[in-house]
Enzyme design. Sequence first.
Site, PDB file in Angstrom:
ATOM      1  N   ARG A 219      33.386  16.767 -13.127  1.00 41.95           N
ATOM      2  CA  ARG A 219      34.451  17.365 -12.317  1.00 41.95           C
ATOM      3  C   ARG A 219      34.647  18.827 -12.723  1.00 41.95           C
ATOM      4  O   ARG A 219      34.203  19.731 -12.044  1.00 41.95           O
ATOM      5  CB  ARG A 219      35.748  16.522 -12.471  1.00 41.95           C
ATOM      6  CG  ARG A 219      36.813  16.828 -11.439  1.00 41.95           C
ATOM      7  CD  ARG A 219      37.642  18.052 -11.760  1.00 41.95           C
ATOM      8  NE  ARG A 219      38.333  17.964 -13.052  1.00 41.95           N
ATOM      9  CZ  ARG A 219      38.913  19.012 -13.616  1.00 41.95           C
ATOM     10  NH1 ARG A 219      38.910  20.206 -13.038  1.00 41.95           N
ATOM     11  NH2 ARG A 219      39.516  18.896 -14.798  1.00 41.95           N
TER      12      ARG A 219
ATOM     13  N   CYS B  14      37.519  26.988 -13.880  1.00 43.38           N
ATOM     14  CA  CYS B  14      38.327  26.684 -12.711  1.00 43.38           C
ATOM     15  C   CYS B  14      38.075  27.790 -11.689  1.00 43.38           C
ATOM     16  O   CYS B  14      38.189  28.978 -12.012  1.00 43.38           O
ATOM     17  CB  CYS B  14      39.809  26.636 -13.096  1.00 43.38           C
ATOM     18  SG  CYS B  14      40.853  26.373 -11.666  1.00 43.38           S
TER      19      CYS B  14
HETATM   20  P1  HMG Z   1      46.288  23.394   1.743  1.00 46.86           P
HETATM   21  O1  HMG Z   1      45.407  24.270   2.528  1.00 46.86           O
HETATM   22  O2  HMG Z   1      47.619  23.918   1.320  1.00 46.86           O
HETATM   23  O3  HMG Z   1      46.526  21.997   2.472  1.00 46.86           O
HETATM   24  O4  HMG Z   1      45.482  22.921   0.457  1.00 46.86           O
HETATM   25  P2  HMG Z   1      47.226  21.659   3.812  1.00 46.86           P
HETATM   26  O5  HMG Z   1      48.014  20.433   3.524  1.00 46.86           O
HETATM   27  O6  HMG Z   1      47.925  22.861   4.384  1.00 46.86           O
HETATM   28  O7  HMG Z   1      45.983  21.305   4.773  1.00 46.86           O
HETATM   29  C1  HMG Z   1      45.059  22.275   5.195  1.00 46.86           C
HETATM   30  C2  HMG Z   1      43.697  21.605   5.417  1.00 46.86           C
HETATM   31  O8  HMG Z   1      43.243  21.032   4.188  1.00 46.86           O
HETATM   32  C3  HMG Z   1      43.757  20.461   6.449  1.00 46.86           C
HETATM   33  O9  HMG Z   1      42.490  20.408   7.102  1.00 46.86           O
HETATM   34  C4  HMG Z   1      43.872  19.241   5.551  1.00 46.86           C
HETATM   35  O10 HMG Z   1      43.384  18.071   6.169  1.00 46.86           O
HETATM   36  C5  HMG Z   1      42.981  19.645   4.391  1.00 46.86           C
HETATM   37  P3  HMG Z   1      42.246  21.078   8.546  1.00 46.86           P
HETATM   38  O11 HMG Z   1      43.257  20.441   9.420  1.00 46.86           O
HETATM   39  O12 HMG Z   1      42.469  22.543   8.325  1.00 46.86           O
HETATM   40  O13 HMG Z   1      40.809  20.750   8.811  1.00 46.86           O
HETATM   41  N1  HMG Z   1      43.328  18.916   3.138  1.00 46.86           N
HETATM   42  C6  HMG Z   1      42.452  18.183   2.432  1.00 46.86           C
HETATM   43  N2  HMG Z   1      41.144  17.912   2.599  1.00 46.86           N
HETATM   44  C7  HMG Z   1      40.551  17.123   1.679  1.00 46.86           C
HETATM   45  N3  HMG Z   1      41.203  16.607   0.606  1.00 46.86           N
HETATM   46  C8  HMG Z   1      42.503  16.858   0.407  1.00 46.86           C
HETATM   47  C9  HMG Z   1      43.180  17.668   1.332  1.00 46.86           C
HETATM   48  N4  HMG Z   1      44.451  18.112   1.444  1.00 46.86           N
HETATM   49  C10 HMG Z   1      44.516  18.867   2.549  1.00 46.86           C
HETATM   50  N5  HMG Z   1      43.124  16.348  -0.657  1.00 46.86           N
HETATM   51  C11 HMG Z   1      44.921  21.658  -1.491  1.00 46.86           C
HETATM   52  C12 HMG Z   1      46.031  22.158  -0.575  1.00 46.86           C
HETATM   53  C13 HMG Z   1      45.544  21.192  -2.769  1.00 46.86           C
HETATM   54  C14 HMG Z   1      44.187  20.535  -0.807  1.00 46.86           C
HETATM   55  C15 HMG Z   1      43.935  22.830  -1.762  1.00 46.86           C
HETATM   56  O14 HMG Z   1      44.665  23.861  -2.312  1.00 46.86           O
HETATM   57  C16 HMG Z   1      42.803  22.453  -2.691  1.00 46.86           C
HETATM   58  O15 HMG Z   1      41.953  21.644  -2.368  1.00 46.86           O
HETATM   59  N6  HMG Z   1      42.771  23.112  -3.870  1.00 46.86           N
HETATM   60  C17 HMG Z   1      41.708  22.908  -4.841  1.00 46.86           C
HETATM   61  C18 HMG Z   1      42.294  22.884  -6.199  1.00 46.86           C
HETATM   62  C19 HMG Z   1      41.246  22.608  -7.232  1.00 46.86           C
HETATM   63  O16 HMG Z   1      40.389  21.745  -7.065  1.00 46.86           O
HETATM   64  N7  HMG Z   1      41.290  23.358  -8.358  1.00 46.86           N
HETATM   65  C20 HMG Z   1      40.398  23.148  -9.451  1.00 46.86           C
HETATM   66  C21 HMG Z   1      40.791  21.951 -10.245  1.00 46.86           C
HETATM   67  S1  HMG Z   1      42.181  22.215 -11.313  1.00 46.86           S
HETATM   68  C22 HMG Z   1      41.479  22.721 -12.792  1.00 46.86           C
HETATM   69  O17 HMG Z   1      40.304  22.959 -12.840  1.00 46.86           O
HETATM   70  C23 HMG Z   1      42.347  22.773 -14.013  1.00 46.86           C
HETATM   71  C24 HMG Z   1      42.097  21.616 -14.973  1.00 46.86           C
HETATM   72  O18 HMG Z   1      40.749  21.526 -15.347  1.00 46.86           O
HETATM   73  C25 HMG Z   1      42.944  21.794 -16.250  1.00 46.86           C
HETATM   74  C26 HMG Z   1      42.807  23.209 -16.845  1.00 46.86           C
HETATM   75  O19 HMG Z   1      41.700  23.607 -17.191  1.00 46.86           O
HETATM   76  O20 HMG Z   1      43.842  23.851 -16.944  1.00 46.86           O
HETATM   77  C27 HMG Z   1      42.505  20.283 -14.347  1.00 46.86           C
HETATM   78 MG    MG Z   2      39.793  22.729 -16.910  1.00 44.12          MG
END
Ligand code: HMG
Ligand code: MG
Length: 310
Positions: free
Chosen positions: A12, A244
């Site tokens: 992931r 990230c």
């Molecule tokens: P958004 O654009 O605000 O969502 O995204 P929305 O509710 O306004 O919907 C817009 C579109 O997104 C719609 O599709 C939804 O269906 C779709 P459209 O009608 O335009 O075709 N949508 C989704 N599609 C698939 N799966 C979903 C989903 N939700 C909405 N779950 C959202 C909000 C959170 C989805 C977006 O911001 C996103 O995907 N962000 C990615 C965040 C991410 O993966 N970050 C990296 C991981 S975190 C990390 O690495 C930190 C960690 O390792 C710890 C550390 O190191 O600190 C954990």
């Molecule tokens: Mg991380």
Amino acid sequence: MNKVTLVEVGLRDGLQNESTPISIENRLKIASMLQASGLKKIEIGSFVNPKWVPSMAQSEQLTKAALHKISSKEFFEDIEFSVLVPNEKGFEKALEVGVSEIALFASCSESFSLKNINSTISESFKKYNKIAKLAHEHKIKIRGYLSVCFGCPFEGDINQNIILENVQKFKDMGVYEVSIGDTIGVASVGDVEKLFNSLLDKNPASFFAGHFHNTRGQALVNILKSYQLGLRVFDTSIGGLGGCPYAPGATGNVATEDVVYMFDNMGIESGVQLDLLLNANHFISQLFQRKLPAAVGLSNGKLQPLGKVK
Ligand code: HMG
Ligand code: MG
């Protein structure tokens, strides 16, 4: 207790930052090699929007395949898979696929929260409270992540009170563990000691995991310090892959190989066999056609130090 648990996040956190997509088949192969090395907790994918994080596309199919293998006992036995869930939509997918554990991720700075999940911190916890209720109803375990606990790429310093408040919010919704993230690999031993001393004032060490990115080469010493303070769970990534997409300049997580090497040398049981772990490193390295950052992996398979203190 001379034992630690490693949560393998390479499939992931490791792959989410890669531009070359890896097929489901190869991701399953990697999972199988990680399992063979002795890892028992694997974060296999992310149910986020693939438009935002393209390399996490097809996480549902991947997770389904892995879980199917569990039930048919073909490859995966006695292993816990979890997936990252950012919102209700992600949770619905998790439910459909049939996972037994999800990870919810929140931030300790508003700017990072908005960039990462397009929500403020309080909006994200509002969503997570709803998801947590549903998860409990379905007997799905919940892990919490807190990002940028030691520094934010947009805001700089982080107020400790926000971290304490967010830990409490996760606790109130019934998460079993909070992983404290150094998302941009900015912390060193002094910061780790300071933050965990205040977290451990109010919570048992068993409630926390350490999630250290290795941007400044400090992840191993931070893990050692956290271990000395009582933590026994650490997130690690095969090969040191990761980062990230919303944290500019952040590099990979601490490498699983390097952490196993250190704990082996200290006589602390991780349950992971280093030579088998290196098979996964070599396989991924071939897929990407480059060497991975893990220092132990780069030592070219020479697992035994050339000299030892007798
Ligand atoms: P958004 O654009 O605000 O969502 O995204 P929305 O509710 O306004 O919907 C817009 C579109 O997104 C719609 O599709 C939804 O269906 C779709 P459209 O009608 O335009 O075709 N949508 C989704 N599609 C698939 N799966 C979903 C989903 N939700 C909405 N779950 C959202 C909000 C959170 C989805 C977006 O911001 C996103 O995907 N962000 C990615 C965040 C991410 O993966 N970050 C990296 C991981 S975190 C990390 O690495 C930190 C960690 O390792 C710890 C550390 O190191 O600190 C954990
Ligand atoms: Mg991380």
